[in-house]
Enzyme design. Sequence first.
Site, PDB file in Angstrom:
ATOM      1  N   ASN A 134     -10.873  -2.332  -5.713  1.00  0.00           N
ATOM      2  CA  ASN A 134     -10.083  -1.305  -6.402  1.00  0.00           C
ATOM      3  C   ASN A 134     -10.716  -0.843  -7.721  1.00  0.00           C
ATOM      4  O   ASN A 134     -10.292   0.171  -8.292  1.00  0.00           O
ATOM      5  CB  ASN A 134      -8.637  -1.781  -6.644  1.00  0.00           C
ATOM      6  N   ASP A 175       0.829  -1.214   0.000  1.00  0.00           N
ATOM      7  CA  ASP A 175       0.000   0.000   0.000  1.00  0.00           C
ATOM      8  C   ASP A 175       0.861   1.262   0.000  1.00  0.00           C
ATOM      9  O   ASP A 175       2.016   1.247   0.431  1.00  0.00           O
ATOM     10  CB  ASP A 175      -0.925  -0.026   1.234  1.00  0.00           C
TER      11      ASP A 175
HETATM   12  C1  IPE Z   1      -5.396  -2.733  -0.368  1.00  0.00           C
HETATM   13  O1  IPE Z   1      -5.058  -1.398  -0.510  1.00  0.00           O
HETATM   14  C2  IPE Z   1      -5.361  -3.424  -1.696  1.00  0.00           C
HETATM   15  C3  IPE Z   1      -4.042  -3.561  -2.303  1.00  0.00           C
HETATM   16  C4  IPE Z   1      -2.906  -3.243  -1.767  1.00  0.00           C
HETATM   17  C5  IPE Z   1      -4.050  -4.137  -3.630  1.00  0.00           C
HETATM   18  P1  IPE Z   1      -6.182  -0.276  -0.670  1.00  0.00           P
HETATM   19  O2  IPE Z   1      -5.476   1.007  -0.814  1.00  0.00           O
HETATM   20  O3  IPE Z   1      -7.127  -0.654  -1.755  1.00  0.00           O
HETATM   21  O4  IPE Z   1      -6.957  -0.397   0.721  1.00  0.00           O
HETATM   22  P2  IPE Z   1      -7.853   0.656   1.474  1.00  0.00           P
HETATM   23  O5  IPE Z   1      -8.841   1.205   0.462  1.00  0.00           O
HETATM   24  O6  IPE Z   1      -6.953   1.717   1.998  1.00  0.00           O
HETATM   25  O7  IPE Z   1      -8.499  -0.125   2.568  1.00  0.00           O
HETATM   26  C1  IPE Z   2      -1.499   0.274  -3.437  1.00  0.00           C
HETATM   27  O1  IPE Z   2      -1.269   1.638  -3.454  1.00  0.00           O
HETATM   28  C2  IPE Z   2      -1.695  -0.316  -4.797  1.00  0.00           C
HETATM   29  C3  IPE Z   2      -3.102  -0.641  -5.131  1.00  0.00           C
HETATM   30  C4  IPE Z   2      -4.096  -0.630  -4.291  1.00  0.00           C
HETATM   31  C5  IPE Z   2      -3.373  -1.015  -6.505  1.00  0.00           C
HETATM   32  P1  IPE Z   2      -2.472   2.685  -3.457  1.00  0.00           P
HETATM   33  O2  IPE Z   2      -2.813   2.994  -4.873  1.00  0.00           O
HETATM   34  O3  IPE Z   2      -3.595   2.194  -2.635  1.00  0.00           O
HETATM   35  O4  IPE Z   2      -1.795   3.939  -2.792  1.00  0.00           O
HETATM   36  P2  IPE Z   2      -2.440   4.904  -1.709  1.00  0.00           P
HETATM   37  O5  IPE Z   2      -2.913   4.040  -0.577  1.00  0.00           O
HETATM   38  O6  IPE Z   2      -3.574   5.601  -2.396  1.00  0.00           O
HETATM   39  O7  IPE Z   2      -1.341   5.810  -1.334  1.00  0.00           O
HETATM   40 MG    MG Z   3      -4.086   2.366  -0.670  1.00  0.00          MG
END
Ligand code: IPE
Ligand code: IPE
Ligand code: MG
Length: 257
Positions: free
Chosen positions: A79, A31
Amino acid sequence: MSKEDPYSDSQLASMGLDRATLPKHVAIIMDGNGRWAQKRGLPRIEGHRRGVTSVRNIVEEASRLGLQQVTLYAFSSENWKRPRRELTLLMHLLRQYLVEERREIQRQGLRFRVIGNLAGLDPMIQQEIQTTETLSAQNSGMTLCLAVNYGARQEITDAVRQIVNAALQGQIKVDSITEETIASHLTTAGMPDPDMVIRTASEFRVSNFLLWQISYAELWVSDKHWPEFREEDFRTALRDYRKRDRRFGGLNPGASG
Ligand code: IPE
Ligand code: IPE
Ligand code: MG
């Protein structure tokens, strides 16, 4: 000695690790890609792109450490709520990774697996996944598992459907349904449960990741964003894991009375 050789016992000791206390399976919620980029005035996709470098780095390190499996949460079933432009770029990056990483997976002898709702992905991506899974199926090294379009509640719901159907058709008796029956109907059937879950970017939640399988996993949260997470951070997590006292609901020897 080549850069990818497995670590010897003395190398592990110099890192403060030892083989006996390493987790077998580490699952990682990667994340913070977007925040990493935004902090630098870059578009979010740059964070995802940089995240691929972290994937390469951690996979290679985990393999050298001799772990049995690493599971990486790459894209959740939730996502899809993101802006279309980000989704297009993410899927492009995923496809590129699948194609470009094939040689490396073979060179390191990794077994490649994907869990998640694959039918919901672009057919070209499904094809790339299938090619790498088939190509690497006989490899004897670490299992590299990607969770793509993965959601644990959906996975459990699908398992329930399959089991109920089997019961309705008289293939299994309701009374004979056990925890093993459920586990064997999940997309992770045959894989060990994760011993440890690492999440980057300071978020203390599991976001629908492997809910059944992480019942007794040790949780470890890093304040680093995924694009800056490297092998030293991974080793720090493993050193912490070593100090954890996994009781699985029981007591330590000598603690009774
Ligand atoms: C969790 O991260 C999913 C992945 C790392 C693929 P998210 O960024 O989607 O999670 P939330 O929305 O903060 O819970
Ligand atoms: C994790 O990084 C990757 C995916 C969920 C695909 P994020 O895209 O969630 O990054 P933040 O949490 O918005 O910084
Ligand atoms: Mg995230």
